[in-house]
Design an enzyme around this catalytic site. Structure first.
Site, mmCIF file in Angstrom:
data_model
loop_
_atom_site.group_PDB
_atom_site.id
_atom_site.type_symbol
_atom_site.label_atom_id
_atom_site.label_comp_id
_atom_site.label_asym_id
_atom_site.label_seq_id
_atom_site.Cartn_x
_atom_site.Cartn_y
_atom_site.Cartn_z
ATOM 1 N N SER A 79 0.749 -1.757 -0.124
ATOM 2 C CA SER A 79 0.252 -0.197 0.053
ATOM 3 C C SER A 79 0.507 1.472 0.170
ATOM 4 C CB SER A 79 -0.886 -0.324 1.507
ATOM 5 O OG SER A 79 -2.076 -0.968 0.955
ATOM 6 N N ASP A 206 2.691 -10.855 5.597
ATOM 7 C CA ASP A 206 3.852 -10.580 4.562
ATOM 8 C C ASP A 206 4.147 -11.495 4.266
ATOM 9 O OD1 ASP A 206 3.032 -7.633 4.095
ATOM 10 O OD2 ASP A 206 4.091 -6.936 5.259
ATOM 11 N N ARG A 248 -1.971 1.154 13.485
ATOM 12 C CA ARG A 248 -2.076 1.918 11.774
ATOM 13 C C ARG A 248 -2.884 3.304 12.031
ATOM 14 N NH1 ARG A 248 -1.694 -0.808 6.648
ATOM 15 N NH2 ARG A 248 -3.033 -2.019 6.298
ATOM 16 N N ALA A 322 7.039 3.817 6.705
ATOM 17 C CA ALA A 322 6.080 5.177 8.218
ATOM 18 C C ALA A 322 4.899 4.268 8.471
ATOM 19 C CB ALA A 322 5.235 5.576 7.233
ATOM 20 N N ASP A 323 3.626 3.808 8.235
ATOM 21 C CA ASP A 323 2.127 3.592 8.668
ATOM 22 C C ASP A 323 2.026 3.475 9.621
ATOM 23 O OD1 ASP A 323 2.654 1.355 7.208
ATOM 24 O OD2 ASP A 323 0.395 1.425 6.349
ATOM 25 N N ARG A 324 2.716 1.947 10.399
ATOM 26 C CA ARG A 324 2.835 0.847 11.376
ATOM 27 C C ARG A 324 3.866 1.409 12.505
ATOM 28 N NH1 ARG A 324 -1.159 -2.757 11.193
ATOM 29 N NH2 ARG A 324 -2.208 -3.241 8.577
ATOM 30 N N ASP A 465 -7.719 -6.286 0.981
ATOM 31 C CA ASP A 465 -6.901 -6.802 1.395
ATOM 32 C C ASP A 465 -6.664 -7.176 2.573
ATOM 33 O OD1 ASP A 465 -4.159 -5.608 0.595
ATOM 34 O OD2 ASP A 465 -4.456 -4.840 2.454
ATOM 35 N N HIS A 469 -5.949 -10.804 3.773
ATOM 36 C CA HIS A 469 -4.360 -10.724 4.984
ATOM 37 C C HIS A 469 -4.893 -11.817 6.032
ATOM 38 C CE1 HIS A 469 -1.018 -7.855 4.123
ATOM 39 N NE2 HIS A 469 -2.729 -7.055 3.262
ATOM 40 N N HIS A 536 0.426 -9.551 0.233
ATOM 41 C CA HIS A 536 -0.248 -9.521 -1.217
ATOM 42 C C HIS A 536 0.782 -10.191 -2.297
ATOM 43 C CE1 HIS A 536 0.514 -5.507 0.777
ATOM 44 N NE2 HIS A 536 -1.080 -6.213 1.139
HETATM 45 O O1 3PG Z 1 0.541 -3.637 6.798
HETATM 46 C C1 3PG Z 1 -0.044 -4.778 6.292
HETATM 47 O O2 3PG Z 1 -1.229 -4.653 7.022
HETATM 48 C C2 3PG Z 1 0.705 -5.427 5.611
HETATM 49 O O3 3PG Z 1 2.221 -5.371 5.557
HETATM 50 C C3 3PG Z 1 0.598 -5.135 4.016
HETATM 51 O O4 3PG Z 1 -0.289 -3.957 3.951
HETATM 52 P P1 3PG Z 1 -0.954 -3.204 2.504
HETATM 53 O O5 3PG Z 1 0.273 -2.668 2.135
HETATM 54 O O6 3PG Z 1 -2.481 -3.414 2.312
HETATM 55 O O7 3PG Z 1 -1.578 -2.322 3.885
HETATM 56 MN MN MN Z 2 -2.987 -1.898 -0.744
HETATM 57 MN MN MN Z 3 -2.514 -5.467 2.372
#
Ligand code: 3PG
Ligand code: MN
Ligand code: MN
Length: 594
Positions: A79, A206, A248, A322-324, A465, A469, A536
């Site tokens: 993402s 992942d 996140r 970054a996000d997490r 997504d 997962h 993914h």
């Molecule tokens: O952070 C996640 O959920 C996965 O590692 C990757 O999923 P995303 O890239 O779709 O957020």
């Molecule tokens: Mn994504």
């Molecule tokens: Mn994902």
């Protein structure tokens, strides 16, 4: 960039003032039709009709590897890199690659960030916190390891503890300069770290579920090597990434708190003498999996945690994505912080592997400079008067805002933009509620389209997504159906206002739910069961354009076979009636004479 000319030239052939709906289906790739393709087996009549009815307005684009700035063609998309490319219109070397280069060249040890944490090495402990896998989405184990030795230049082969890594030419030129690559653990110890504690987060999202045991064993071997060299190095705590630390967009601070308690306070419901034992035992519980392992700490013979974080220590969060990591970075860095009771706020030197938020400048110290994703399409369009609405539910909200805008939080112009976050469910795995908030996102987008207040409506629909997962095939089908229905709601509204739509995805996921051999056949585990793929994929994603506002002579160009996500930004800018900046990847569309 003070000197940027923000004015976009008018497009010579495409009219302005059409409402443009941009829909990103998260984790929606294109793959052969079989029973493990949940997009194919689900009822998705709307998306099916786009493919069938307008061949000149439906195509595939690349969403993995070099097309999104990742190190190799074996790197699946994700993402962050996907939305960065969609929004920025250019391909930037992404975190995974930048860290590889910084480690290979040794520059990581010369930077301000490393010097800052090094100040603690004499008397304090170096703590490394992050995702332990070779998924390459948030982190990569081989960036942490003790040795990666280039042995065979001629065949471009690097041999490392994990096996064989094929290097592309760009990599080779760097690697060839440095025969022995100093990776983070080895490098840190050679630069003076005397005591190292690793706080692991197991993956299974992942990478295959169950692979955590092997990764922990690999790390333990490396730490053993370091101990032989006199470095006091141990795993100190752990937990599953989705339950511990890696939340996140502030969806559930309890996740971060569980990590804080284990990593900083040395407190967790489970105590073990070894991390391998911890992961094996916790995985043996019913329904346990790598993503959701409960938090644990490693204790010594007196039952005392071996590695809480205390005053005078150095801490590095080793994830490059970054996000997490933003929430944990806030907890580690902010003096004033009230998201949960930290109990103790140790005086540490903290650095991120990268700086995670360019706008917040968070964290203020980092080992590797992040990609400088500037002049994004969102910023250009807003500066050219395009009133923009962006929306998703919490778990993907930052994807169409923060990632889309080049890892910047906040508005470019709050008078022209509105970003709406629909609260996600908390404390569940999404196969329990596979419809998620698709309808709510659809409703909000519809409202925004019909309001007449916006020129661009941009949404992310997370279902394929987030449910993909979980590895739950039945639930993923329900998820794909719900996503299809939400897209239809949005496109119906676009039809009503005479607008244009662009529907695409950021990478594959739900279209392939099983691990396969090279021939594409499902792989079985030792019990004869199919191996579920929670991650993914490497598949391309569809892009479709249409709507009553799209002139009949606009179609996809036939000469851009290699087009990828980065070509979408110029396409969207064109559909708003502007020429894209010259250095953007070319637009996917052309205006024919007839
Ligand atoms: O952070 C996640 O959920 C996965 O590692 C990757 O999923 P995303 O890239 O779709 O957020
Ligand atoms: Mn994504
Ligand atoms: Mn994902």
């Amino acid at each position: 960039m003070g000197s940027t000319d923000w004015k976009l030239p008018d497009h010579q052939k495409i009219a302005k003032n059409k409402v443009v709906g941009v829909v990103v289906l998260d984790g929606w790739g294109e793959y052969k039709d079989d029973q493990y393709n949940c997009i194919h087996t689900a009822e998705t009549p709307f998306m099916d009709s786009l493919k069938k009815n307008a061949p000149n307005r439906w195509r595939l684009i690349k969403a993995h590897g070099s097309a999104v700035g990742l190190p190799t063609e074996d790197d699946m998309g994700n993402s962050e890199v996907g939305h960065n490319a969609l929004g920025a219109g250019r391909i930037f070397a992404q975190g995974a690659k930048l860290v590889d280069f910084a480690l290979a060249s040794g520059k990581i040890y010369e930077g301000e960030g490393f010097k800052y944490i090094k100040e603690c090495f004499e008397t304090g402990t170096l703590h490394l916190i992050g995702l332990l896998s070779d998924g390459g989405v948030h982190s990569r184990l081989d960036q942490l390891q003790v040795s990666l030795i280039l042995e065979d230049f001629d065949n471009f082969v690097c041999l490392g503890p994990l096996g064989i890594i094929l290097c592309n030419a760009e990599y080779l030129s760097l690697f060839s300069i440095y025969l022995f690559v100093q990776l983070l653990l080895k490098g840190a110890s050679e630069h003076g770290a005397k005591r190292i504690r690793v706080h692991i987060l197991t993956d299974g999202r992942d990478v295959l579920d169950g692979s955590s045991v092997g990764f922990v064993e690999t790390l333990e071997n490396d730490l053993e090597d370091l101990r032989k060299k006199g470095v006091d190095s141990k795993i100190a705590s752990g937990g599953g990434r989705m339950y511990v630390t890696m939340d996140r967009y502030e969806n559930d601070w309890d996740v971060v708190k569980r990590g804080w308690d284990a990593q900083v306070l040395g407190q967790a419901p489970y105590k073990f003498k070894s991390a391998v034992e911890a992961v094996k035992k916790l995985r043996a519980e019913p329904n346990a999996n790598d993503q959701y392992l409960p938090p644990f700490v490693i204790v010594d013979e007196n039952d005392k945690a071996v590695g809480p974080i205390v005053d005078g220590d150095a801490v590095v969060t080793i994830n490059f994505r970054a996000d997490r990591m933003v929430m944990m970075a806030k907890a580690l860095e902010y003096e004033n912080f009230d998201a949960f009771d930290r109990v103790r706020f140790p005086k540490i030197h903290y650095a991120g592997m990268l700086q995670y938020d360019g706008e917040l400048k968070l964290p203020s110290h980092y080992l590797v400079s992040p990609p400088e994703i500037d002049r994004t399409s969102g910023e250009y369009l807003v500066k050219n008067g395009i009133r923009t609405f962006a929306c998703s539910e919490t778990v993907k909200f930052g994807h169409v805002t923060f990632f889309w805008n080049g890892n910047r939080s906040g508005y470019f112009n709050s008078e022209l933009e509105e970003y709406v976050e629909i609260p996600s469910d908390v404390g569940i795995t999404f196969n329990q509620e596979p419809k998620m908030k698709a309808v709510e996102i659809g409703e909000k987008a519809k409202e925004a389209i019909l309001s007449g207040r916006f020129d661009q409506i941009r949404v992310n629909i997370p279902n394929g997504d987030m449910v993909g997962h979980t590895g739950d095939i039945e639930a993923t089908r329900v998820a794909c159906k719900a996503a299809d229905e939400a897209v239809k709601m949005i496109i119906d509204a676009i039809e009503q206002v005479g607008g244009i739509y662009v529907i695409t995805a950021d990478h594959g996921n739900a279209e392939d739910m099983v691990k396969r051999n090279k021939a594409g056949d499902p792989l079985l585990d030792k019990n004869g069961k199919i191996q579920i793929l929670t991650s993914h994929t490497l598949q391309p994603v569809p892009i479709a354009i249409g709507g009553p506002g799209l002139a009949p002579n606009i179609r996809f160009r036939q000469d851009l076979a290699g087009g990828g996500l980065a070509n979408v930004a110029a396409t969207v800018i064109n559909l708003h009636g502007f020429e894209a900046p010259k250095d953007y990847e070319p637009s996917l569309i052309e205006v024919t004479d007839s």
